[in-house]
Design a protein around this motif. Sequence first.
Motif, short mmCIF file in Angstrom:
data_model
loop_
_atom_site.label_atom_id
_atom_site.label_comp_id
_atom_site.label_asym_id
_atom_site.label_seq_id
_atom_site.Cartn_x
_atom_site.Cartn_y
_atom_site.Cartn_z
N HIS A 1 -2.08 -2.30 -5.84
CA HIS A 1 -1.58 -3.35 -4.69
C HIS A 1 -2.75 -3.82 -3.88
O HIS A 1 -2.42 -5.19 -3.70
CB HIS A 1 -0.69 -2.55 -3.77
N CYS B 1 -6.14 1.06 -5.59
CA CYS B 1 -4.69 0.92 -6.03
C CYS B 1 -4.37 -0.19 -6.26
O CYS B 1 -5.08 -1.37 -5.81
CB CYS B 1 -3.67 1.50 -5.17
N CYS C 1 -3.11 1.88 -0.36
CA CYS C 1 -2.32 0.85 0.59
C CYS C 1 -1.27 1.83 1.28
O CYS C 1 -0.84 1.50 2.39
CB CYS C 1 -1.41 -0.13 -0.12
N HIS D 1 2.48 5.88 -5.25
CA HIS D 1 1.80 5.21 -6.60
C HIS D 1 2.13 6.17 -7.85
O HIS D 1 2.09 7.31 -7.82
CB HIS D 1 0.30 5.18 -6.48
ZN LIG Z 1 -0.96 0.66 -3.63
#
Ligand SMILES: [Zn+2]
Length: 56
Positions: free
Chosen positions: A18, A16, A42, A46
């Motif tokens: 992040h 992802c 995370c 999303h």
């Molecule tokens: Zn994320």
Amino acid sequence: MEFPFYDSPDTATIICCHILERQAPILYVSHDEDDGMWKLLCGETHETDVAKLVHR
Ligand SMILES: [Zn+2]
């Protein structure tokens, strides 16, 4: 970033945004038994287009 996994270097991995941008730690790891794909997320929600398919 180091990956403590042992698959071949061309194993597909979804990470992802992040984690890619180091805004969040990896809290969710999924390993697909069928195609060997790793998913590193995370744990936050999303949009569908934020996870990226990368090759280690
Ligand atoms: Zn994320």
